[in-house]
Each structure stands twice: as C-alpha cells, then as structure tokens.
Design a protein around this motif. Structure first.
Motif, short mmCIF file in Angstrom:
data_model
loop_
_atom_site.label_atom_id
_atom_site.label_comp_id
_atom_site.label_asym_id
_atom_site.label_seq_id
_atom_site.Cartn_x
_atom_site.Cartn_y
_atom_site.Cartn_z
N THR A 134 0.82 -1.20 0.00
CA THR A 134 0.00 0.00 0.00
C THR A 134 0.85 1.25 0.00
N GLY A 135 2.09 1.10 0.43
CA GLY A 135 2.97 2.25 0.44
C GLY A 135 2.81 3.11 1.66
N ASP A 136 1.73 2.91 2.39
CA ASP A 136 1.58 3.68 3.62
C ASP A 136 2.50 3.08 4.67
N LYS A 137 3.10 3.95 5.42
CA LYS A 137 3.98 3.45 6.47
C LYS A 137 3.15 2.61 7.44
N MET A 138 2.00 3.14 7.78
CA MET A 138 1.08 2.37 8.61
C MET A 138 -0.08 1.98 7.71
N ALA A 139 -0.13 0.73 7.35
CA ALA A 139 -1.27 0.31 6.54
C ALA A 139 -2.53 0.52 7.35
N GLN A 140 -3.49 1.09 6.70
CA GLN A 140 -4.72 1.44 7.41
C GLN A 140 -5.44 0.19 7.92
N MET A 141 -5.95 0.32 9.11
CA MET A 141 -6.73 -0.80 9.62
C MET A 141 -8.03 -0.92 8.83
N GLU A 142 -8.35 -2.14 8.50
CA GLU A 142 -9.58 -2.36 7.75
C GLU A 142 -10.76 -1.85 8.57
N LEU A 143 -11.69 -1.23 7.93
CA LEU A 143 -12.95 -0.83 8.54
C LEU A 143 -12.83 0.35 9.50
N PHE A 144 -11.59 0.71 9.88
CA PHE A 144 -11.48 1.80 10.85
C PHE A 144 -11.88 3.13 10.20
N ARG A 145 -11.50 3.27 8.96
CA ARG A 145 -11.96 4.44 8.21
C ARG A 145 -12.61 3.95 6.94
N LEU B 1 -0.65 -13.57 17.82
CA LEU B 1 0.25 -14.39 17.01
C LEU B 1 -0.54 -15.34 16.12
N GLY B 2 -1.63 -15.84 16.67
CA GLY B 2 -2.47 -16.76 15.90
C GLY B 2 -2.95 -16.11 14.62
N ILE B 3 -3.31 -14.85 14.73
CA ILE B 3 -3.78 -14.13 13.53
C ILE B 3 -2.64 -14.00 12.53
N LYS B 4 -1.48 -13.64 13.04
CA LYS B 4 -0.34 -13.44 12.16
C LYS B 4 0.07 -14.75 11.48
N LEU B 5 0.00 -15.84 12.25
CA LEU B 5 0.52 -17.10 11.71
C LEU B 5 -0.57 -17.94 11.06
N GLY B 6 -1.74 -17.96 11.68
CA GLY B 6 -2.73 -18.91 11.20
C GLY B 6 -3.89 -18.29 10.45
N TYR B 7 -4.05 -17.00 10.52
CA TYR B 7 -5.23 -16.39 9.90
C TYR B 7 -4.81 -15.12 9.20
N ASP B 8 -3.79 -15.23 8.37
CA ASP B 8 -3.19 -14.06 7.74
C ASP B 8 -4.06 -13.62 6.57
N ARG B 9 -4.68 -12.48 6.70
CA ARG B 9 -5.53 -11.98 5.62
C ARG B 9 -5.02 -10.64 5.09
N GLY B 10 -3.75 -10.43 5.19
CA GLY B 10 -3.22 -9.16 4.71
C GLY B 10 -3.11 -8.17 5.85
N THR B 11 -2.24 -7.20 5.64
CA THR B 11 -1.87 -6.30 6.73
C THR B 11 -3.08 -5.62 7.37
N SER B 12 -3.94 -5.03 6.53
CA SER B 12 -4.98 -4.21 7.14
C SER B 12 -6.04 -5.06 7.80
N ALA B 13 -6.36 -6.20 7.22
CA ALA B 13 -7.34 -7.08 7.87
C ALA B 13 -6.76 -7.63 9.17
N ASN B 14 -5.47 -7.96 9.15
CA ASN B 14 -4.84 -8.47 10.38
C ASN B 14 -4.95 -7.45 11.49
N LYS B 15 -4.77 -6.20 11.14
CA LYS B 15 -4.85 -5.16 12.17
C LYS B 15 -6.22 -5.15 12.81
N LEU B 16 -7.22 -5.24 11.98
CA LEU B 16 -8.58 -5.26 12.52
C LEU B 16 -8.77 -6.47 13.43
N HIS B 17 -8.34 -7.63 12.95
CA HIS B 17 -8.54 -8.84 13.75
C HIS B 17 -7.79 -8.77 15.06
#
Lengths: 993, 73
Positions: free
Chosen positions: A168-179, B21-37
């Motif tokens: 994405t190029g963002d340093k902090m990839a945006q959290m899904e659904l947050f915005r 860790l489970g999300i990172k290792l076992g349920y990896d759906r990409g950076t932004s989805a992982n953050k939400l999870h």
C-alpha cells in the motif's frame, strides 16, 4: 493519459543512451483471469499464489517466485528483485487479493544493494504511488523521478537491479474498517453506442455510484424515458403472466441461479426480441382467455337451460297429469268437492271456462338466484295484481352464473300469466332481478329434442373447454419456465436505462458523460470493465475515464463482510459516518456484545442463546436464499451479533457465577469458611447465620464471584456495590476510548485545534473527576479502606481544603484533589474559549493577506469568498462551541450515571432468574408429585424462555445500543455522512419492478 | 501479595499474545485485515480482563462477609 505511453515509446527509440533508456512496467490484475503462459505453470491450490512476472527482452519469466518474495512491514508487502535490462518490458501482476497487493509498484533502479529496500528507502517514492493497473504504463524519465535519480547516481550501466514493490505504500497500513474507503469522483465519457453495455458492465461490477446530472429534468424529459417506459410495460406484461400463472394454479419456475454474471445469463435474449415475444405471448394469452371466457359463459347458460328443461318439464308433466285426471273425473261426473290441493288453480279455471273464451296463457321460464327468489315472487305478484302463477324448484347444486362466473345457488321458475302486457311486465322484472330467461318449448316431443340437443352441446363444450384449458396451461408453463429470467432481465434493463437517464448527453449526441463516486481501490476494476464493455459493443472509441477533483464530501463506504456487516448496521442506524472519520463500528464489534453480556450474565442462558445463534449461523446458506418473516429476518441478520453476545454472556455468567441463578464451584472452593471452626461445613456452622462466614486466606475466589455470596443475606448489598462500581469503571473506560478516538480524528483530518482545545481539556476534565473516582474505587478495594467515596467526591467540590479524616485513602489526597479540581475548572474555559477565538484570529490574518503563502493553490483562489462566509458565521461558531462545552461538561456526569444501567439491568436479570428458580422450580420440586413437578418445570421453562431469554435479551440489547449510540459515540462521532450506494444488479430487488 | 492476581493477569496477557500471534501465523488476511482482527482480539481480552479484575479486586479485602440465611428464612 496516453501521454506516458508515447513518451515511453520515444524512450525506447533511443536505445544507445543508457540514461535515456526506459523500462516499462505493466501491472496486471491476474486475480481473475490467468494470463496465457508458455510453458504453462501449475500452481497448487494450497499455495498462496503471489505474482507472475514476465520480462520481454530477457525472456525471463518468474512465476510465483517464492524465494525472492520478501515480506517486510510498513506498507510494503512484497518486494521482488529483478534484473532489469535497458528497454525492458516487465509485466507483473498479483494473483492474490489486489487490494493489498500492488497499490505501489515502483521500478527501483539502482546499484545492487545488499538488502531489499524497506519502506524507508522508498520514503521519497510515496508520491509515485500507482494503482494496480495504471494506464500510463510507459514510464518516461520525467515521470519516474525517484527511480531515475537512483539510476543517475550510480550509472553502472545495464543490467540494473530493479525492485518491484507491492504494497500500500503507507507506512502504517490502514486498519480495515477503521476508516471508510477512499473515494474518487470520476468522470466517464462514454461513446453513445457503447453506453448501454458500459452501464451494464458497471452494474455487474457494482462499484460505482452514479450522480444524477440532470436533476432538473422530469422523468419524461430524459433521454431514455421511452426505454424506461417500454421496460415498465414489459414488467406489467410479466406481472400479468405471473398473475395468470398463479390463477391457473401453476408455480413459476424457481429463480435461476445467477452464477456467471450478466453476460452468460442474458446473452441470448435481446430486449427488442423479448418485447416482441412478450406482446405476442400476451395477445395469445388474452385470446385464449377470451375464448375460454366465452365458452364458459355458454356452458353456464346451457347448464341453466338444462336445469330449466328438467325442472319445468317436471312441472308441466305433473300439471298435465293432474289436469287429465281432473278432466277424466269431470267427464265421469264425479263430484269435485274434494279437490287435490296440488291441482293448479289456473289450469282448473282454464278447464272450466268455455273453450271459445279461453285466453291464451303465456309463460316465462328461467332461473333466478335463490337469495332473490322471495322478493322476485312478491314483486311479480304485486305487478300482476296476483294475476299470475309462479312455480319454482331449487336446483340441487350451485350453478355458475353466466354473467359473473361465480357459483350461485339458483332456483328454476316458471311464471304463468295472461296477456301481452303482463308478459312485458314479467320480462322487465326478470331483467331487474338478474333472472335469466330460457325458452321452454310446450310440446313434449320438442322438449325432448331440445333436451338431447342441449346435452350433446354441453358435452361438446366440455371437451372444447378442456382442450382450451390444456392449451392455456401449456402456454403458461412455457412462460413460467422463462418468467423469472425475463423478469430479471427486464428489471435490470429498466435499472440500466434509469441510470442512463442520469447521464448528461453531449450536444453532438455522440457521447454521454457520467459522473460518479467509486472507491479508489476499485478504479482498476472499473477501468477493466470499461475496456470489456467497449470491446463487447464493438465501439470504435474507448470510454474515457478520469478522476475529478472536488470539494464535495464523498460518500462513506465500508467494505464489510457478513460478520462485520451487522455491527456496522448498528452504527449506521445512528448515523452514517462522515467520510473517513473513525468508525465506532470497529470497537462495537466487541464492546457491544460485551456490554450486553454485563447486563445478561448467566452462562446457562448464554448457552441457550449460543445454541440459537449457532443454529442460525450453521444454517445460514439455507436461510440466506429464502424469505423470512420480519422478526426472523431481524434475528437472522443479527446472527453474528447474537453469537458474540451469547459467548460474552457465558463469560460474564462465569464471572457472576450464575447458571440459571445456581452458583457452581467450578474454580475451587469458596474463600469463606466458618468463623470458629474453619473445617466445618457451612450448614453446621452456627455463627454463619449471625455474624457470617469469614475469609481466612488472602486470595479471594480465583475467578468470578464467590459462590458463598449466593443466597446469603448480604448478597444484595455486596453485589450491588460491586456491580455499581463496575459499571462506573467500565463506563469511564469506554468514554475515555471515545475521547481518544476524537484525537485520532483530529490527527487524521489535520485539525490541531480540535486536539489542543477539545481533546486535551476533555480528557483532563473526565480524568480529573471520574478518572479520579475510578482510581479511588480501585484504591478502596485494594486497601480495604472504609472510606465513603460519595462523601469524598461531594466534599471535593464543597470544601476541597478540609481535612478528609477517616475518608482519607492515601497520603497527600487533599493536595491531589485540589490539583484535580483546579484542572477540571481550567478545562472548562479551555474547551470553550480558545478554539473560536483562534479561528477568528486566523480568519482575520487571512483577511489581512498575511497567510497567503501558507495556503494551498486552490484555496487562494476562493479565499475571499471563504472569509466573508466565515465572518458571517463567527457568532455561530462560538455558540456551537458553547453548546459543545456545556454538553460535554454536563454529559460527563450524566453519561457516567447512565452507565449505572449496567448495574440495574444485571441486577434485574439476576433477581428475575433467582425468583423463577426458587419460587417456581424449587417450590414445585418440594412436592412428591410428578405432575406438580412437571408443571413447575414447564412454568419455569416458559418463564425463563419468555421473560429472560426474549424480553431481557431485548432490553439488554437496547440498553447496550444506547450506551454505544449516546455515551460512547457522542464523544467523537459526527455521523453526518451519506452512504455509498453503488449501482449494482446484485442489490436490485423485486420491488424495483 | 496478590500472586493470584498477577498470575491470572499473566494468563490474560498470554491469551492476548496467542490471539495476536495466531492471527499473524494462522489467519493471515493481509496487513490491514490483520490489524482489525488483532484489535478485535485484544479488545475482547481487555474487556474480559477488566471485568475479571474488577470482581477479583472487589472481593480481595472484603468489608462485608456473606451471612447465610437461617433455616426456613
């Protein structure tokens, strides 16, 4: 847009100069259609497919180059290292989800470096962000600034090392659904010949919300009004077919499953053909129905005639028999003093008059509805002054009325009268009563003949009717098979034309201009659809796609799935978020079910709720396709909400130690023992009922509420105090999270004023009052102090300098309180005054023209207009700020108090379930009678289900909803956005006909 | 002191860690989805922990004790 291509081509021409050499990079989205690859590669299904990379000059092909894919954090998901030759053409594409791949694809030309670049190396490249499939794939040296400088700095000649970075190029990839998703206002200039196909393809994709560009035109003035009308007409025909099909008792074929999308589905049906076909079918059907109607009427008439022949024939023959007998008797000279009651008077008279004076008697026969028969007779009697004779006989079975087609009970009548005038009268009365007259031949032979004729005609008619019905059913079945498909097609076409009406048409009528919103991430897919559409319609010119810059607020679009969707609905029900503001839905996914569970803490009830939710979740495929009732639909829509609610209820049930209000010792023995004899069980402990049990060990019950409390006399005082304090602690925590989110909003929208003059004083104010109260609660618990917290809090305001005495919880408490009070007092004007004043000052400075430099290019143009606007609103801004401040200060108290509903509801739940358990179930179980026990159990089950599991669930749900909508969301949520409604076939419903 | 408290706190911290860790290792759906999870998992753990800790602390130094009901009361 094509400029880049041309320049890239120019670069290719001058191959000698390495500095001028260009590398073109094409990015493709291979996630849907794999490119033709030679030799073909097989990608195992288990493997997460990543990339396909092709290099034209070097013939190098890297397919899913696993070893060379590096994952690194910070907005760079994958880095591919490739040797790049001069004038290389690299095609790279992701097979994974494109949303996370390929937002950035930068050729990073430079000397071989030891490690692949991280985000920091690419910091300067952030301006070089590209969509996953950018149109300008030929990069000229001007366009490829960052990479080119790297190349120039180290001119080591070709081959250079290139890095293709996906991410994405963002340093902090945006959290899904947050915005909400980033949106663009885009403009499409569509050649008119491919307009229809383009809109269809876009609707198939469902990612573009069209703006109405002719809002001032009435529906009739629009370009495609005629087509919309045609579609409406076709929809009417289809509805008519559907009605006829249901009337005939047939069922239309089930909705065809749309799997391959529009083109596969409707490829062979053209709208014009369909229109013709539908009119043909309609006229055929109307003809058949008309014929059937006619036949039915004839049949009904014949049936009635048949009845008349039968019944009236019976009268006549009976009368004739009687008459002959009377005549014979007269001839025999027998006295006629004892006349038969049956003997018809008229006939008798007729017999008695001289044949020369005999008046020709007329008669009318027919059928009349049974309900009117009495009135009919009376009117006839009056009209003819009694000079008539009516004979009637009911028809056994109801017959079909020829006029209405309904089954009616009828009576056959024969009226005899004398004279032509009487005939007219009778005829008129018959008409008025809806009595159908039928000719009845006098001669018996003719009667018989007519009877035979009627019977044979009836038989014939029956056959004709059956054949007709068969034909109709055949036709309807044929229609029924296609009906859903056609309805779908017509519905879609209508929607397409409706959308086309929103486009503005160019003066030359050669192209249509569309404007609309689309998510930035979906631009490539839209462009893809545009290309496909113009190919499909054989258009000479492609559609031009360009992004417009606007100050208009874009719509809010959250990419939700079936799990997060229901929670987002809860937030949206309050108000759709402003574009890209922090989304409370992200937190609500957990905190909503959690707060519900705080009020609904019982793991027995939780398990029942869980089973219900699991049933819905596991059968979701089944329920998804069928229509449900209102309540069921609501429960099904919120199945994941209920699922989480029940899971948290089970957890809080363990904390409250409640299982249908029965405590369990799951986590060990109670911490409480008998005061004098710790080894004795409680029921043998005498002091247990007077002074109570005692806690000897330091550790309390390890998890949740001690089972000793349950049913004790001190249970309520203890749990009330606990739950009340817990409510405040949870509430203060959630409100602080809310205020914290206002900080993220201020930071995101770059509004330092909101951070410094709203967020900071707010969090200080809340912290210094209720944050302090929370700390006091915890300190009191941990020290076992007897201090009265109400007293402390009240006297903190009334006389902060007084000595606290027994209520002192920690050393220096008085000083701390004075400082906190001062902070709270300072916070209020801090919230109120600076922001409007600074805004005023800023606008004055701008007016003086001193800050032109700081303003962006677009702002300077309209600066005067803006300023006048602002000045006009200064008073309003101040009032607004005042309201905001007062609302926050008062709200801090009332909102904290509002969280006490957690305590109240949880108390109510615990008490109700205790009542049902003790007063119903235990009471019934005391009896040694199986029936009483059974009744007790049934009453307990019904009460638990109806009151606790349905009503309490509902009330706890509503209270949790309120706590989120008001107490949590008013701290940061604007909720004044509007929802993104893309034009999509998937969301078209049957109501859109 | 409150060894039990710290131990259970550790369990909750572990739960959070395992989830993350489970999300990172076992349920990896990409950076932004992982953050939400990860946010969801950690919010859930924090909520549960808060509730447990509140109840634990409230019972630690009790001011009142359970007084059982006498027979027939």
């Amino acid at each position: 847009m094509n400029q880049g291509m041309q320049e890239g081509g120019a670069g290719l021409a001058t191959t000698e100069d390495p500095y001028n050499a260009s590398v073109s990079i094409e990015v493709a989205d291979y996630s849907n259609d794999l490119p033709v690859i030679d030799p073909p590669i097989a990608i195992p299904a288990s493997q997460r497919v990543d990339f396909i990379l092709e290099q034209e000059n070097s013939d190098a092909r890297l397919h899913n180059p696993g070893g060379e894919v590096n994952q690194s954090g910070g907005g760079v998901d994958y880095v591919l290292e490739v040797p790049i030759l001069a004038n290389d053409v690299i095609r790279a594409g992701g097979l994974g989800p494109m949303d996370e791949l390929g937002s950035v694809l930068v050729p990073f030309l430079g000397p071989r470096i030891n490690k692949p670049p991280s985000y920091n190396d690419l910091a300067g490249l952030s301006t070089h962000r590209q969509g996953p499939r950018f149109a300008d794939h030929g990069h000229s040296r001007e366009q490829r600034d960052p990479s080119l400088t790297a190349l120039q700095r180290a001119p080591q000649g070709w081959p250079a090392t290139g890095y293709i970075i996906f991410g994405t190029g963002d340093k902090m990839a945006q959290m899904e659904l947050f915005r909400s998703e980033e949106m663009n206002l885009v403009q499409l200039i569509i050649p008119s010949e491919s307009a229809h196909d383009t809109v269809t393809y876009l609707a198939e994709l469902g990612l573009l919300q069209f703006k109405d560009l002719n809002p001032d035109k009435s529906p009739f003035q629009r370009t495609y009004a005629n087509q919309v009308k045609r579609c409406g007409e076709m929809a009417r025909k289809l509805r008519y077919f559907r009605d006829q099909i249901t009337k005939a008792g047939l069922t239309p074929a089930a909705r065809p499953v749309v799997e391959n999308g529009w083109s596969a589905h409707t490829g062979d049906v053209d709208l014009d053909d369909l229109e013709v076909k539908l009119s043909e079918l309609e006229s055929e059907l109307t003809e058949i129905l008309g014929n059937t109607d006619k036949l039915n009427r004839t049949q009904a008439e014949l049936t009635e005639l048949h009845s008349v022949l039968q019944k009236a024939g019976a009268f006549f023959s009976a009368a004739r028999d009687n008459a002959t007998e009377a005549q014979r008797r007269e001839l025999d000279g027998l006295s006629s003093s004892s006349e038969d009651m049956d003997r018809p008077l008229l006939l008798e008279q007729e017999m008695q008059v001289e044949p020369s004076k005999q008046v020709r008697l007329g008669y009318v026969s027919g059928v009349v509805p049974k309900a009117k028969a009495l009135a009919f007779e009376r009117i006839l009697f009056r009209a003819t002054r009694g000079n008539m004779f009516l004979k009637q006989a009911p028809i056994e079975q109801p017959v079909t009325d020829p006029a209405t087609g309904e089954k009616v009970e009828k009576v056959v009548f024969v009226v005899f009268f004398a004279g032509e005038r009487a005939r007219l009268k009778v005829t008129k009365i018959c008409e008025a009563f809806g009595a159908n007259r039928y000719p009845f031949p006098e001669e018996a032979a003719r009667q018989r003949q007519v009877k035979i004729q009627v019977a044979s005609r009836l038989n014939e008619l029956q056959q004709t009717l059956e054949a007709g019905n068969h034909h109709r059913d055949n036709l309807l079945t044929t229609i029924g098979i296609k009906l859903e498909e056609w309805s779908l097609l017509v519905r879609r076409e209508k929607a397409v034309y409706h959308t086309l009406n929103m486009l503005s048409i160019d003066v030359t009528r050669k192209c249509l201009v569309a404007e609309g919103w689309c998510p930035v991430a979906a631009k490539s897919r839209i462009q893809d659809a545009l290309v496909k559409a113009s190919f499909h319609s054989n258009s000479q010119v492609g559609t031009i796609f360009q992004v417009l810059h606007t100050k208009e607020l874009p719509p809010t679009y959250y990419k939700t799935n079936k799990f997060t969707g229901a929670f987002q609905e809860i937030v949206d029900a309050y108000g759709v978020g402003r574009y890209r503001e922090a989304n409370p839905g992200v937190f609500s996914i957990i905190t909503f079910p959690f707060l519900f569970a705080v009020m609904f803490g019982d793991w027995g009830h939780g398990i029942i709720l869980l089973l219900a939710a699991l049933y819905l979740v596991l059968n979701e495929k089944k329920y998804m396709s069928q229509k449900l009732g209102d309540i069921m639909d609501m429960a099904f829509g919120g199945r994941y909400v209920i699922l989480l609610m029940s899971i948290f209820s089970i957890y809080t049930g363990f904390i409250y130690n409640e299982f249908f209000s029965v405590p369990f010792k799951i986590f060990g023995n109670s911490a409480y023992t008998c005061r004098d004899h710790p080894e004795l069980p409680w029921d043998q402990c005498e002091s247990a009922t007077t002074v109570g049990l005692i806690k000897l060990r330091d550790q309390p019950y390890p998890f949740g509420l001690d089972p000793a409390w349950h049913g004790s006399r001190s249970e309520l005082p203890f749990t009330n105090s606990l739950k009340m304090k817990m409510s405040i602690l949870l509430g203060v925590t959630q409100m602080n999270v809310g205020i914290l989110l206002s900080y993220f909003n201020g930071k995101f929208f770059n509004k330092p004023l909101n951070i410094w003059y709203e967020f900071v004083p707010q969090i200080l104010f809340l912290g210094s009052l209720f944050g302090y109260l929370s700390v006091l609660i915890i300190v009191k618990w941990c020290t076992g102090s007897q201090a009265d917290l109400y007293h402390v809090m009240i006297y903190m305001f009334l006389s902060p300098t007084d000595d606290l005495g027994d209520n002192q919880l920690f050393v220096g408490q008085r000083t701390v309180q004075i400082i906190l009070l001062a902070i709270a007092f300072v916070s209020v004007p801090w919230m109120l005054l600076p922001k409007p004043l600074i805004l005023k000052k800023q606008h004055e400075q701008r007016l003086a023209g001193r800050t032109y430099g700081a303003l962006g290019g677009s702002d300077t143009e309209s600066v005067n207009g803006d300023d006048e606007h602002e000045e006009f609103e200064f008073g309003e801004i101040f009032v607004h700020q005042m309201i905001h401040t007062i609302e926050f200060v008062l709200g801090a108290v009332s909102n904290t108090a509002s969280y006490l509903r957690l305590w109240a509801l949880s108390l109510a739940h615990a008490e109700l379930s205790a009542v049902f358990y003790e007063r119903v179930l235990l009471l019934a179980l005391e009896y040694d009678n199986i029936i009483i026990r059974l009744i007790g159990f049934i009453v307990f089950s019904i009460a638990t289900l109806g009151v606790l599991l349905v009503m309490e669930t509902l009330s706890a749900f509503l209270h949790a909803l309120r706590l989120h909508w008001v107490e949590f969301m008013n701290k940061f949520y604007m909720g004044d956005g509007y929802k993104f409604h893309p034009f999509s076939f998937a969301t078209l419903t049957e109501d859109d006909d | 002191m409150a060894a039990g408290f710290l131990l259970t706190t550790l369990y909750f911290a572990l739960a959070s860690l395992v989830g993350t860790l489970g999300i990172k290792l076992g349920y990896d759906r990409g950076t932004s989805a992982n953050k939400l999870h990860m946010l969801l998992v950690n919010t859930a753990v924090i909520c549960c922990y808060l509730m447990w800790a509140i109840v634990w602390m409230a019972q630690w130094q009790p001011l009142i004790v359970p007084i059982l009901k006498a027979e027939g009361e």
